[in-house]
Design an enzyme around this catalytic site. Structure first.
Site, short mmCIF file in Angstrom:
data_model
loop_
_atom_site.label_atom_id
_atom_site.label_comp_id
_atom_site.label_asym_id
_atom_site.label_seq_id
_atom_site.Cartn_x
_atom_site.Cartn_y
_atom_site.Cartn_z
N ARG A 78 -1.39 29.66 42.29
CA ARG A 78 -1.19 31.01 42.78
C ARG A 78 -0.82 31.95 41.84
O ARG A 78 -1.40 33.34 41.72
CB ARG A 78 -0.22 31.29 43.95
CG ARG A 78 -0.57 30.16 45.23
CD ARG A 78 0.52 30.42 46.27
NE ARG A 78 1.61 29.78 45.82
CZ ARG A 78 2.87 29.90 46.64
NH1 ARG A 78 3.01 30.49 47.65
NH2 ARG A 78 3.96 29.15 45.90
N TYR B 45 7.77 15.45 56.27
CA TYR B 45 7.10 15.35 54.59
C TYR B 45 6.32 13.65 54.55
O TYR B 45 5.27 13.38 54.10
CB TYR B 45 8.08 15.34 53.52
CG TYR B 45 7.61 15.38 52.02
CD1 TYR B 45 7.08 16.21 51.39
CD2 TYR B 45 8.05 14.13 51.40
CE1 TYR B 45 6.49 16.22 50.24
CE2 TYR B 45 7.46 13.83 50.12
CZ TYR B 45 6.98 14.99 49.51
OH TYR B 45 6.42 14.88 48.23
N ASP C 170 -4.37 30.98 46.87
CA ASP C 170 -3.40 30.41 47.65
C ASP C 170 -4.06 29.65 48.68
O ASP C 170 -4.68 29.77 49.51
CB ASP C 170 -2.93 31.67 48.35
CG ASP C 170 -1.44 31.35 49.21
OD1 ASP C 170 -1.20 30.07 49.51
OD2 ASP C 170 -0.85 32.30 49.69
N VAL D 206 10.69 12.42 40.59
CA VAL D 206 10.11 12.40 39.33
C VAL D 206 10.76 13.59 38.97
O VAL D 206 10.92 14.62 39.49
CB VAL D 206 8.69 12.89 39.61
CG1 VAL D 206 8.04 13.01 38.27
CG2 VAL D 206 7.76 11.65 40.30
N THR E 279 0.02 24.36 37.37
CA THR E 279 0.87 25.21 36.36
C THR E 279 2.14 24.48 36.13
O THR E 279 3.02 24.89 35.03
CB THR E 279 1.07 26.56 36.89
OG1 THR E 279 1.73 26.53 37.95
CG2 THR E 279 -0.21 27.07 36.95
#
Length: 253
Positions: free
Chosen positions: A35, A150, A61, A183, A12
């Site tokens: 979600r 990460y 989810d 980005v 989304t």
């Protein structure tokens, strides 16, 4: 002929929304996973109206067993084959490892490693049976440098994509890790990162990242580093001391 179907997680916003847009424009029907049901339905409606594609909405989810099971079942459905999987869902943590709770770090690792692994495991058998398929794992240039948990998680995505592409490309399934730098999406704002120190030249637009990633996957490449400047930075990062490489990667904290 029926159009091929692409399933995109985190569809989304950001790169996920751009993958959905470009795949629809190239003639794919879509399964969109996220979600937020309202945002999913709004995105699906726009794609149907603008590009005339069939769009299936799959609210899930992906930090829950039920969510992953539902998406995995869709990927494993031989009657409604998925030709292309985009593992894009994810988030970052702005604090250092010791400042986060173990639960936060566990959720972080789950969404970036465990979930895409489970979805690939569901998608691969029917793809291999058909003798064709495509998988894109959205990684990051952070996977090439010391960048906390990460970077470590993204390094797993890069390493596994390279291994999987070697193993499964001869059987018709191409696996590619797309590794952008900074980005222009909602990603950094959502994690509460300070982006004021990031130079303008380091920013990439989502359309370029997705376009180059799809082209690399179609060409059978295991890794895509969008833009020549980031390809050069990754190459240089292998030569400089860890402290210098980490300092560059931590600009977005």
């Amino acid at each position: 002929m029926e159009r091929p179907v692409a399933l995109v997680t985190g569809a989304t916003s950001g790169l996920g929304a751009e993958f959905a847009q470009q795949l629809a424009a190239s003639g794919h029907d879509l399964v969109l996973v996220a979600r937020n049901v309202a945002r999913l339905q709004a995105k699906a409606m726009r794609l149907r109206q603008d590009l005339g594609v069939t769009v299936e909405v799959l609210p899930a989810d992906l930090l829950t067993d039920d969510g992953v099971t539902a998406v995995g079942a869709r990927l494993a459905d031989r009657e409604r084959p998925v030709a292309l999987l985009v593992n894009n869902a994810g988030f970052g943590l702005v604090k250092a490892f010791d400042a986060n709770t173990a639960e936060q770090e566990t959720d972080h690792l789950r969404i970036l490693v465990r979930t895409p692994m489970q979805l690939m495991h569901a998608a691969l058998p029917p793809m291999l049976e058909r003798g064709h398929g495509r998988i894109i794992n959205v990684a990051s240039v952070a996977g090439f440098i010391p960048r906390g948990s990460y970077g470590a998680a993204k390094a797993w995505g890069i390493s596994f994509s390279r291994s999987a592409n070697l193993r499964y490309r001869p059987r018709g399934v191409t696996v590619t890790a797309v590794c952008p730098g900074f980005v222009r999406t909602e990603f950094h704002q959502r994690m509460g990162a300070n982006i004021n120190r990031i130079p303008r030249w380091m920013w990439l637009n989502p359309d370029r990242v997705v376009r180059e990633g799809l082209a690399a996957n179609a060409a059978g490449k295991s890794v895509s580093i969008p833009s020549r400047r980031y390809a050069v930075l990754v190459a240089l990062g292998r030569l400089v001391p860890d402290a210098l490489a980490a300092a560059a990667g931590n600009r977005g904290r």
